[in-house]
Enzyme design. Structure first.
Site, PDB file in Angstrom:
ATOM      1  N   PHE A   6       0.831  -1.199   0.000  1.00  0.00           N
ATOM      2  CA  PHE A   6       0.000   0.000   0.000  1.00  0.00           C
ATOM      3  C   PHE A   6       0.867   1.251   0.000  1.00  0.00           C
ATOM      4  O   PHE A   6       1.899   1.293   0.682  1.00  0.00           O
ATOM      5  CB  PHE A   6      -0.865   0.070   1.267  1.00  0.00           C
ATOM      6  CG  PHE A   6      -1.971  -0.923   1.354  1.00  0.00           C
ATOM      7  CD1 PHE A   6      -3.242  -0.637   0.871  1.00  0.00           C
ATOM      8  CD2 PHE A   6      -1.762  -2.160   1.962  1.00  0.00           C
ATOM      9  CE1 PHE A   6      -4.275  -1.549   0.993  1.00  0.00           C
ATOM     10  CE2 PHE A   6      -2.781  -3.082   2.090  1.00  0.00           C
ATOM     11  CZ  PHE A   6      -4.051  -2.780   1.597  1.00  0.00           C
ATOM     12  N   ASP A   7       0.423   2.267  -0.700  1.00  0.00           N
ATOM     13  CA  ASP A   7       0.893   3.623  -0.450  1.00  0.00           C
ATOM     14  C   ASP A   7       0.219   4.072   0.849  1.00  0.00           C
ATOM     15  O   ASP A   7      -0.757   3.448   1.292  1.00  0.00           O
ATOM     16  CB  ASP A   7       0.503   4.520  -1.628  1.00  0.00           C
ATOM     17  CG  ASP A   7       0.743   5.990  -1.337  1.00  0.00           C
ATOM     18  OD1 ASP A   7       1.889   6.344  -1.002  1.00  0.00           O
ATOM     19  OD2 ASP A   7      -0.223   6.778  -1.420  1.00  0.00           O
ATOM     20  N   LEU A   8       0.699   5.137   1.453  1.00  0.00           N
ATOM     21  CA  LEU A   8       0.108   5.613   2.706  1.00  0.00           C
ATOM     22  C   LEU A   8      -0.795   6.823   2.497  1.00  0.00           C
ATOM     23  O   LEU A   8      -2.010   6.748   2.651  1.00  0.00           O
ATOM     24  CB  LEU A   8       1.208   5.949   3.719  1.00  0.00           C
ATOM     25  CG  LEU A   8       0.738   6.506   5.074  1.00  0.00           C
ATOM     26  CD1 LEU A   8      -0.234   5.553   5.758  1.00  0.00           C
ATOM     27  CD2 LEU A   8       1.939   6.800   5.973  1.00  0.00           C
ATOM     28  N   ASP A 158      -2.519   5.902  -4.959  1.00  0.00           N
ATOM     29  CA  ASP A 158      -3.448   6.917  -5.469  1.00  0.00           C
ATOM     30  C   ASP A 158      -2.801   7.911  -6.425  1.00  0.00           C
ATOM     31  O   ASP A 158      -3.464   8.856  -6.854  1.00  0.00           O
ATOM     32  CB  ASP A 158      -4.081   7.677  -4.300  1.00  0.00           C
ATOM     33  CG  ASP A 158      -3.082   8.575  -3.576  1.00  0.00           C
ATOM     34  OD1 ASP A 158      -1.974   8.083  -3.255  1.00  0.00           O
ATOM     35  OD2 ASP A 158      -3.394   9.754  -3.341  1.00  0.00           O
TER      36      ASP A 158
END
Length: 208
Positions: A6-8, A158
């Site tokens: 995941f990106d944060l 995102d």
């Protein structure tokens, strides 16, 4: 599937535009104004953004000030994105390794994760690599720590920088979360990814 990266900011937490706000406040405090929309830089390393905004000579000063301001903002405003906690917990319950790969500094990333109550198995930050996203180095580092093959891992982010890094690292699949940050579609040309509107969209597929 053995792992998920995941990106944060903007993916697990609603903090993407807090970075933009922190940059604008920091620039104002040193008597500067952004010469273009900062949102197109979000997702890159802090020091890289600072160099673009103000040049190398004062980049360290601006980056430090921005980090200080950002760390203050998140204490009041950071929240998990919809279904973030549920998805991460479901993946972990199913024995899937979870990593967070972020362009934020470690002190900021750890505080955001604490606030949103998400605990990945692996965290790779700005401070852990020489080259940040869109370079694949941070993603490859996470894969090495998790001891998984890229063909058995999916990535979720995102920004275009996330998708470029995931594709370059050879991940099995990349999901682009439509969130707070406007997308530069030109950067995504020829890349392989699937768009989602919410992490909730992945809840039913988190076993595969």
């Amino acid at each position: 599937m053995e792992g998920v990266i995941f990106d944060l900011d903007g993916t697990l937490a609603n903090t993407a535009l807090l970075h933009k706000k922190a940059w604008e406040i920091a620039l104002n405090r040193i008597g500067e104004k952004p010469i273009f929309d900062i949102t197109i830089l979000l997702g890159r390393k802090t020091i890289d953004i600072a160099k673009i905004l103000i040049g190398e000579d004062r980049a360290d000063t601006l980056a430090s000030l921005k980090t200080e301001i950002y760390n203050s903002l998140i204490k009041e405003e950071a929240k998990p994105t919809e279904c973030a906690k549920e998805l991460v917990n479901k993946l972990k319950d199913n024995g899937i390794k979870v990593a967070v790969v972020t362009s934020s500094k470690r002190i900021s990333a750890e505080e955001v994760l604490r606030i949103i109550e998400i605990s990945p198995h692996t965290l790779v930050t700005n401070d852990d690599v020489n080259m940040g996203k869109p370079h694949p180095e941070p993603v490859l580092k996470a894969l090495n720590i998790m001891k998984v093959k890229p063909s058995n891992v999916i990535g979720i982010g995102d920004t275009a920088y996330d998708i470029i890094a995931y594709n370059s690292a050879g991940l099995n699949k990349s999901f682009l979360l439509r969130g707070e940050v406007p997308l530069n579609k030109e950067l995504l040309f020829s890349l392989t990814y699937q768009e989602i509107n919410s992490l909730c969209d992945l809840m039913t597929t988190s076993r595969t």
